[in-house]
Design a protein around this motif. Structure first.
Motif, PDB file in Angstrom:
ATOM      1  N   LYS A   1       0.688   3.277  -3.102  1.00  0.00           N
ATOM      2  CA  LYS A   1      -0.589   3.751  -3.629  1.00  0.00           C
ATOM      3  C   LYS A   1      -0.807   5.217  -3.298  1.00  0.00           C
ATOM      4  O   LYS A   1      -0.197   5.790  -2.394  1.00  0.00           O
ATOM      5  CB  LYS A   1      -1.744   2.928  -3.025  1.00  0.00           C
ATOM      6  CG  LYS A   1      -1.748   1.499  -3.428  1.00  0.00           C
ATOM      7  CD  LYS A   1      -3.168   0.932  -3.343  1.00  0.00           C
ATOM      8  CE  LYS A   1      -3.106  -0.571  -3.201  1.00  0.00           C
ATOM      9  NZ  LYS A   1      -3.698  -1.031  -1.956  1.00  0.00           N
TER      10      LYS A   1
ATOM     11  N   PHE B   1       0.821  -1.215   0.000  1.00  0.00           N
ATOM     12  CA  PHE B   1       0.000   0.000   0.000  1.00  0.00           C
ATOM     13  C   PHE B   1       0.850   1.258   0.000  1.00  0.00           C
ATOM     14  O   PHE B   1       0.357   2.338  -0.299  1.00  0.00           O
ATOM     15  CB  PHE B   1      -0.941  -0.002   1.213  1.00  0.00           C
ATOM     16  CG  PHE B   1      -0.243   0.188   2.527  1.00  0.00           C
ATOM     17  CD1 PHE B   1       0.272  -0.894   3.232  1.00  0.00           C
ATOM     18  CD2 PHE B   1      -0.075   1.453   3.059  1.00  0.00           C
ATOM     19  CE1 PHE B   1       0.914  -0.723   4.439  1.00  0.00           C
ATOM     20  CE2 PHE B   1       0.569   1.641   4.273  1.00  0.00           C
ATOM     21  CZ  PHE B   1       1.064   0.554   4.951  1.00  0.00           C
TER      22      PHE B   1
ATOM     23  N   SER C   1       2.103   9.501  -2.729  1.00  0.00           N
ATOM     24  CA  SER C   1       1.902   8.146  -2.204  1.00  0.00           C
ATOM     25  C   SER C   1       1.815   8.163  -0.687  1.00  0.00           C
ATOM     26  O   SER C   1       2.152   9.143  -0.029  1.00  0.00           O
ATOM     27  CB  SER C   1       3.075   7.261  -2.627  1.00  0.00           C
ATOM     28  OG  SER C   1       4.246   7.790  -2.043  1.00  0.00           O
TER      29      SER C   1
ATOM     30  N   THR D   1      -6.583   2.098   4.662  1.00  0.00           N
ATOM     31  CA  THR D   1      -6.216   0.836   4.017  1.00  0.00           C
ATOM     32  C   THR D   1      -6.691  -0.380   4.792  1.00  0.00           C
ATOM     33  O   THR D   1      -6.699  -1.476   4.267  1.00  0.00           O
ATOM     34  CB  THR D   1      -4.694   0.718   3.883  1.00  0.00           C
ATOM     35  OG1 THR D   1      -4.139   0.745   5.201  1.00  0.00           O
ATOM     36  CG2 THR D   1      -4.123   1.848   3.071  1.00  0.00           C
TER      37      THR D   1
END
Lengths: 339, 363, 398
Positions: free
Chosen positions: C67, C64, C85, C361
């Motif tokens: 992302k 993650f 990110s 997340t």
């Protein structure tokens, strides 16, 4: 001796580690417990908040009560757990609550990544901006450079970021975890704008010191379909929760209210007879008492009554039905047939 | 001798500017030009700040009025406290059952005051503490003797703060002793495990342990098993405190002269007997003052459970302030809460200092 | 006559001790059981976690981090936007934590030393005021103090449009404290380099001065020369560049002030609360350190005609520092750990950003692990420094 002490310590630690409430399927657990544990917001007036005497009231609270009525026939067989935005999904995932009726938005990632099932939407909402009239702002497009109060880790935060990026505007966030604290900070003037679902903004404004001094800007920047959620794994329980919500909508479509439901029992319409359990079949296929829908309407009311009682135009929130009107009245509330 | 000589031999008093009030002022406040300047500056600063504060807090203030009356005054609105007193102190505890948490708190405080006398430090005191804690737990949760059950989700306010700190300390203490003994052990595996645990826990903030316990505990347990939130916070506090107690006890163990160990060996006592009969009683006595300091830290650190949404006395105060009627009077509410904490903490810290002096001269 | 064979034969010894009374073997046995228990419990927790994660379809691993974060951060030292990110967002959090910790440590050391010395003053009023400050600040929880200051900063100050304007270019409002700062200019970089050069040169000068004193006995005022140079040489550089005086003035545009340097209420409340709280503990440490020096030292120093400044510098400080530095370091560490409470008042430090990441997340384990690793890194590096310092400064005993 030392070994014994170590063993005792470990054993003691294990014993302190909790109530071993071994659960089977969700519905069996709920039936065995004798009540349903519902997760609610706790700080949003009109959706899930205790009143001054400590009695829970709100749209989501009534939905949870309706589920209890469906399963047990008694609206008091439900216990409420207030949850913050951070805790709401983990509480459901871990089994701390049975159903989440906490104005949670149904999204793809939540359905797939969190192991939850959202049932039918009980409130169609959208994200908006609340601002003081003194700033003289009439549209969200004028908010360049504003300081905005927002809850962290929510879709609200992401939607606001997306909106401002799309419109090439900059903004400064003020993030505080608790809804009540956030509202307090906004009203104290720390930020210019409060952003959240429009219904929550109305609720926040309703209990402010000066509700008339604040407006909700016309731009609604996202879709927020709010629906109750249950865990993956128990389809029967999911169906019960789903059709409880739909039963209230269906009742309003059929014109059944808590006042006339007893009269409606004598109705000649086969649709109404099937719905209220006069013609048996629905209850059995759901695993409930045949009078489950009748009990819900009698004790809680149909969707329109629940809406008007908690968030409607005559309450301090003053919300119009809007998207939440029946499909026959230009809204989105549409129930599949109950047969 | 004549009268005159005796009179001449009468004691000469010290100069009048060296005794009494004037003398005290001279030595303490105006001894050098530098000190005099400092005194004047300080007095000036105090004169500037104290009267407005006094005016705000006492003269213009309202002590027990409604919220609307408070909006019209310039001074402090202390009414936020008496109006919401039950909620701030007891939180969500059900109506009509207030006697239970109040009795629990009274018992606890009574026992604390009783334990202050060193003459009463016997084994029976330890049993008394254990029984008291069990009684407190029973009073709070109910279910026996006709008391209705009160879920832990409704335990809030001052009882929750006291329960978290005292239960935490009592459970963490034996754990800390084991860790300290393990760290001083000659067995490499045990020593490594204890060192790793202690250093890891002491290196991270309590908030990360609280997050870990509140978010991650449900993941650590098999499906269907749940822990309630208060227990999660309690476990985090216990794990945290045990590491600090271990370090303090280790200091005490290090202070034990080698002669004690050697004498115990020469009597043929094994490890456990040595520890139980000779070393630990002496070492624990030495480390009581810093242990009270740790209890003080735990008491203050229970306020951190606000961040994982447990309703201790700080959170109940914050909830009171989010009521739109009382929003804007944060200063008054927080000052009241600060006084409450100050009273408890000052009592504990001055007790610890007094104890340290007593134990030191006792040696 | 043959001497009596008095040696004890081997078998009489080795038959003696059974397994469970042999201390060495028992130790091994205990360790094996302990390791077994620990690994057993760990395995149990680990397998449960894996099962739960799989059941709830929560992702694992650190993927993650690449992302898009899609959340804004209120204040950051580096350029950051919602399109960056998660890794960059977390880095912003680390820098914010370091910023608060760094400034906090400097201010606390200064304030704490001052209050500690004041506590020992012969002036009764000063000593009592300092004592009162120490008692009050130590006995109120840090979180309560943070909430108190934060509430004061955003409740008691006016809105930006009615901001207090004590002097030109300085504004106090509930959005923060805004100051005009000099407009960025190449002169400033040059001044910075000159300042560093003066410090380095001053250190060498000091060493040379000591060596000269060892050889000839003449003291060299290296410290005063360095301070004077540090003040005047950068100003000289500034003049050489044409004495730029352009200021970056803050002005109210739209909703907030643009330009200038802003200290948000969150940052100010966090810094003020941490500094006041920790300086009370530092004051006690400094007081204990100074009191640990016996009166005889000071009398002896005066007896060899050292001036009061020299007594402080040559006799008191080296000895007091030996006592002060270890607990002082742990207080600095406490300040860094307490800065994690920023999450409660909305300042975007590392814990707050990691918390938002966890919420978005769902990967709680990676998030909490990252928080613990970062703070462990701070703690362990400080411990290593302190161990080195202790060895370096330890009294060489007989």
């Amino acid at each position: 001796m030392k070994l014994t002490k170590i063993l005792v310590l470990v054993l003691g630690l294990c014993l302190t580690l909790g109530t071993f409430a071994y659960a089977g399927k969700d519905l069996d657990t709920v039936r065995a417990k004798g009540y349903i544990q519902a997760g609610v917001n706790g700080s949003v007036f009109g959706f899930g908040m205790p009143d001054a005497k400590g009695n829970w009231a709100g749209l989501d609270v009534d939905t949870a009560r309706a589920i209890a009525v469906a399963i047990f026939g008694d609206a008091s067989k439900v216990k409420f757990t207030p949850l913050s935005a951070q805790q709401r999904f983990t509480a459901l995932q871990s089994g701390e609550i049975d159903v989440l009726t906490r104005n949670a938005t149904q999204t793809l990632s939540r359905e797939t990544q969190l192991g939850l099932n959202f049932v039918s939407v009980n409130y169609y909402d959208g994200q908006g901006f609340l601002i003081s009239k003194k700033l003289g702002v009439k549209s969200a497009k004028e908010l360049d450079g504003a300081t905005i109060c927002v809850l962290p880790g929510t879709t609200t935060e992401q939607n606001a970021a997306d909106y401002f990026r799309t419109n090439n505007m900059s903004w400064k966030p003020v993030v505080i975890e608790s809804t009540a604290e956030l509202a307090k900070t906004f009203f104290a003037g720390r930020c210019d704008v409060l952003t959240s679902d429009a219904s929550q903004l109305a609720a926040t404004r309703a209990i402010a010191a000066d509700p008339k001094g604040y407006i909700i800007l016309p731009e609604i920047i996202s879709k927020e379909p709010l629906a109750p959620a249950v865990r993956h794994g128990d389809d029967q329980f999911r169906d019960i929760v789903d059709f409880t919500v739909l039963a209230m909508i269906n009742a309003e479509e059929l014109g059944i209210t808590s006042k006339n439901v007893d009269k409606m029992l004598k109705s000649k319409s086969p649709v109404i007879q099937r719905f209220l359990g006069v013609s048996p079949g629905n209850g059995k296929s759901l695993g409930l008492d045949e009078k489950w829908a009748y009990n819900i309407i009698k004790q809680i009311g149909n969707y329109g009554e629940v809406f008007e009682r908690n968030v409607g135009v005559n309450t301090s929130l003053g919300l119009e039905r809007g998207l939440n009107a029946l499909w026959t009245n230009g809204g989105l509330m549409y129930s599949p047939p109950f047969k | 001798m004549t009268e005159a000589t005796t009179a001449k031999r009468a004691q000469l008093q010290p100069p009048s500017s060296n005794v009494g009030v004037v003398g005290w002022l001279k030595t303490n406040l105006f001894s050098t030009w530098y000190n005099s300047l400092l005194t004047f500056i300080l007095l000036g600063m105090l004169a500037l700040t104290l009267p407005p504060v006094f005016q705000w807090a006492f003269i213009d203030s309202l002590w027990n009025s409604s919220a609307e009356a408070c909006r019209n005054i310039e001074g402090a609105c202390w009414s936020v406290v008496p109006h919401n007193f039950r909620f701030i102190i007891l939180g969500f505890f059900p109506e009509g059952q207030e006697w239970r948490p109040i009795l629990a708190m009274v018992l606890l405080l009574g026992l604390v005051i009783y334990s202050k006398e060193r003459s009463r430090w016997k084994k029976s005191l330890a049993w008394l503490w254990l029984i008291n804690l069990i009684v407190m737990g029973t009073l709070m949760s109910g279910g026996v003797l006709g008391m209705p059950v009160v879920e832990t989700s409704q335990w809030s306010g001052l009882p929750l703060t006291l329960i978290l700190s005292f239960f935490g300390m009592v459970v963490a203490y034996p754990m800390g002793i084991f860790l300290a003994l393990g760290r001083r052990s000659k067995m490499p595996a045990i020593k490594t495990l204890c060192v790793v645990y202690i250093e890891m826990i002491r290196g991270v903030p309590l908030i990360s342990l609280l997050f870990m316990s509140s978010i991650m505990f449900p993941l650590f347990l098999p499906e269907g098993v749940t822990i309630d939130k208060v227990l999660r916070a309690l476990v985090a506090i216990i794990l945290f405190t045990a590491a600090y107690i271990a370090e303090v006890v280790r200091g005490g163990l290090q202070a034990m002269p080698r002669g004690q160990y050697e004498a115990a060996d020469s009597l043929g006592l094994n490890y456990y007997q040595t520890m139980r009969l000779i070393i630990l009683p002496q070492a624990l006595k030495i480390v009581i003052p810093p242990s009270v300091g740790i209890l003080l830290s735990v008491f203050k650190d229970t306020s951190l459970v606000v961040i994982i949404a447990l309703f201790d006395v700080l959170k109940t105060t914050m909830v009171t302030l989010s009521n739109p009627d009382w929003a804007g009077y944060s200063k008054e509410a927080y000052i009241f809460l600060a006084l409450l904490y100050f009273v408890f903490c000052y009592a504990m810290s001055s007790y610890s200092r007094r104890l340290e002096k007593e134990l030191h001269t006792g040696h | 006559m043959k001497p009596q064979d008095t040696s004890i034969s081997a078998d009489t010894i080795e038959a003696a001790i059974p397994f469970w009374r042999d201390a060495g073997k028992r130790a091994i046995g205990v360790q094996i059981i302990a390791l077994f228990l620990v690994s057993g419990v760990s395995y149990y927790l680990f397998s449960n976690t894996q099962a739960n994660l799989a059941r709830q379809s929560i992702a694992t691993g650190f993927g993650f981090l690449g992302k898009e974060a899609s959340f804004e951060i209120g204040e950051s030292l580096i350029r950051y936007s919602a399109a960056d990110s998660y890794a960059r967002a977390l880095w912003v959090g680390v820098l914010n934590t370091l910023q608060v910790a760094f400034i906090g440590i400097i201010l606390t050391t200064i304030l704490g030393s001052f209050i500690g010395i004041a506590r020992l003053s012969s002036n009764w009023l000063l000593s009592k005021v300092a004592a009162g400050f120490i008692e009050v600040m130590q006995n109120i929880p840090i979180l309560l103090q943070l909430f108190f200051w934060y509430a004061i900063f955003y409740e008691s100050f006016p809105a930006p449009r009615q901001a207090l304007n004590p002097i030109e270019g300085v504004f106090f409002c509930n959005r923060g404290f805004i100051f005009a700062i000099p407009e960025a200019h190449s002169a400033h970089t040059a001044m910075g380099w000159m300042f560093l050069a003066v410090l380095v040169g001053g250190w060498f000068l000091n060493r040379w001065g000591y060596q000269r004193q060892e050889l000839t006995g003449k003291a060299f005022p290296a410290a005063r020369i360095t301070i004077a140079a540090a003040l005047f040489l950068p100003i000289l550089i500034w003049a050489l560049y044409g004495a730029p005086t352009a200021m970056n003035m803050p002005e109210l545009r739209g909703f907030n002030f643009q330009g200038g340097l802003t200290f948000s209420p969150e940052f100010s409340a966090l810094l003020l609360g941490l500094v006041l709280y920790t300086s009370a503990f530092v004051a006690e440490i400094v007081r204990a350190g100074i009191q640990s020096i016996s009166q005889g030292q000071i009398e002896a120093a005066k007896a060899i005609a050292l001036r009061p400044g020299q007594v402080l510098h040559l006799v008191i400080f080296p000895q007091a520092l030996r006592v002060i530095i270890p607990p002082l370091t742990s207080q600095m560490l406490n300040l860094t750990k307490n800065s994690s409470l920023a999450v409660a008042i909305g300042y975007a430090d590392f814990v707050a950003v990691a918390n938002t990441t966890i919420n978005q997340t769902g990967q709680a384990i990676e998030g909490v692990a990252m928080i613990m690793v970062v703070y462990l890194f701070f703690s362990l590096s400080t411990s290593i420094f302190m161990n080195w310092y202790n060895k370096h400064m330890a009294l060489v005993e007989r």
